[in-house]
Design a protein around this motif. Structure first.
Motif, short mmCIF file in Angstrom:
data_model
loop_
_atom_site.label_atom_id
_atom_site.label_comp_id
_atom_site.label_asym_id
_atom_site.label_seq_id
_atom_site.Cartn_x
_atom_site.Cartn_y
_atom_site.Cartn_z
N HIS A 96 -4.42 -41.34 24.60
CA HIS A 96 -4.13 -39.99 25.07
C HIS A 96 -3.62 -40.12 26.50
O HIS A 96 -3.51 -41.22 27.02
N SER A 120 -0.35 -40.22 21.58
CA SER A 120 -1.02 -39.00 21.14
C SER A 120 -0.02 -37.84 21.05
O SER A 120 1.06 -37.87 21.66
N SER A 178 -7.55 -35.07 21.45
CA SER A 178 -6.30 -35.52 20.82
C SER A 178 -6.19 -37.04 20.83
O SER A 178 -5.12 -37.59 20.54
N SER A 179 -7.28 -37.72 21.14
CA SER A 179 -7.25 -39.18 21.20
C SER A 179 -6.89 -39.82 19.85
O SER A 179 -7.43 -39.42 18.81
#
Length: 287
Positions: A96, A120, A178-179
């Motif tokens: 991310h 990401s 959102s990793s």
């Protein structure tokens, strides 16, 4: 069944088997359960990058880097690559775009040949580290792949699977959640790297995975979150890596849970680590 953890120390050319291992010892061995044939070792270098992530995998076929530490850390990574004789990266995975994961990316993108960049789906437009990385992509002509579906690629005998977030945006901690989450398989050894995934992302990932792992890189630098209980219960690791610093250490509730779960903890604030997989077991050497 939890895999047995052993410690090997060399003394007068003899080896003594002890029942537990400690991150401050020079060598550790984690024995796995079943074997798949491999022809060469896979090595992992866990950088001592403070409260930031940088992990280098390499074998006879090439090298893969997961995250790049803080701004300015690219130089340190390049020095390690030079020390190892690594001239290119087959893949760069940016879990991310927080500065402690993408900070060194500009230097690497402008200095190295890189086969594929995976990133990401949540850009941090306006953030300095992200903007420098994006400018480096434009300057060098690299095209990064924004992942929205799981992808698997091979590095010799090792398989890397990168799991993307299911949502385009999360209401809580949108960047961390959102990793990208990375699974690494080498022979019978399995390793898991969770980026900075928080409860929403970890719960989502665990719902779709029934796998166990020998080694897990804990998310978010050892900060406590309730989903850690489910993560350890489901993945059943023998070893966990926590990226923290003396100024910003891991939380006591997290370390207590790891101890309660019988997991050996590798704290990067205490030093760097080299993990070697021969396909049958993992051996950890601390600097």
């Amino acid at each position: 069944m939890k895999k047995r953890v052993s410690l090997f120390l060399s003394l007068l050319a003899a080896f003594f088997l002890l029942p537990a291992c400690s991150p401050t010892t020079p060598a550790q061995s984690i024995t796995a359960e079943s074997a798949l044939p491999v022809s060469s070792d896979l090595k992992l270098y866990c950088f001592q990058a403070g409260k930031a992530d940088a992990f280098l995998f390499w074998n006879e076929s090439g090298a893969v880097l997961i995250d790049t530490g803080e701004s300015g850390y690219g130089k340190t990574i390049l020095q390690k690559l030079d020390e190892l004789g690594i001239k290119r990266l087959d893949a760069l995975i940016l879990t991310h775009f927080d500065k402690d994961h993408v900070g060194g990316a500009k230097k690497l993108v402008t200095s190295l040949e890189i086969g594929t960049i995976y990133q990401s789906n949540y850009p941090k437009t306006g953030a300095e580290a992200y903007e420098k990385y994006a400018a480096a992509l434009a300057e060098t002509g690299h095209t990064a792949i924004t992942l929205r579906e799981r992808v698997t690629f091979r590095l010799g005998d090792a398989a890397f699977t990168v799991d993307p977030p299911a949502a385009e945006r999360y209401s809580d901690s949108p960047s961390n959640n959102s990793s990208l989450i990375v699974e690494v398989l080498h022979g019978k050894n399995r390793m898991l790297f969770c980026g900075d995934a928080e409860d929403a992302r970890l719960t989502e990932y665990l719902r779709g995975s029934a796998s166990t792992f020998d080694l897990v890189k804990l998310p978010h630098h050892g900060l406590w979150q309730t989903s850690l209980r489910a993560l350890l219960a489901q993945t059943k690791p023998s070893c966990a890596i926590v990226t923290s610093s003396d100024e910003e250490p891991e939380e006591e509730q997290t370390t207590a849970l790891l101890e309660e779960s019988g997991v050996t903890v590798l704290l990067t604030r205490l030093g760097a680590y080299t993990v070697t997989s021969d396909g049958d077991a993992l051996q950890v050497v601390s600097e």
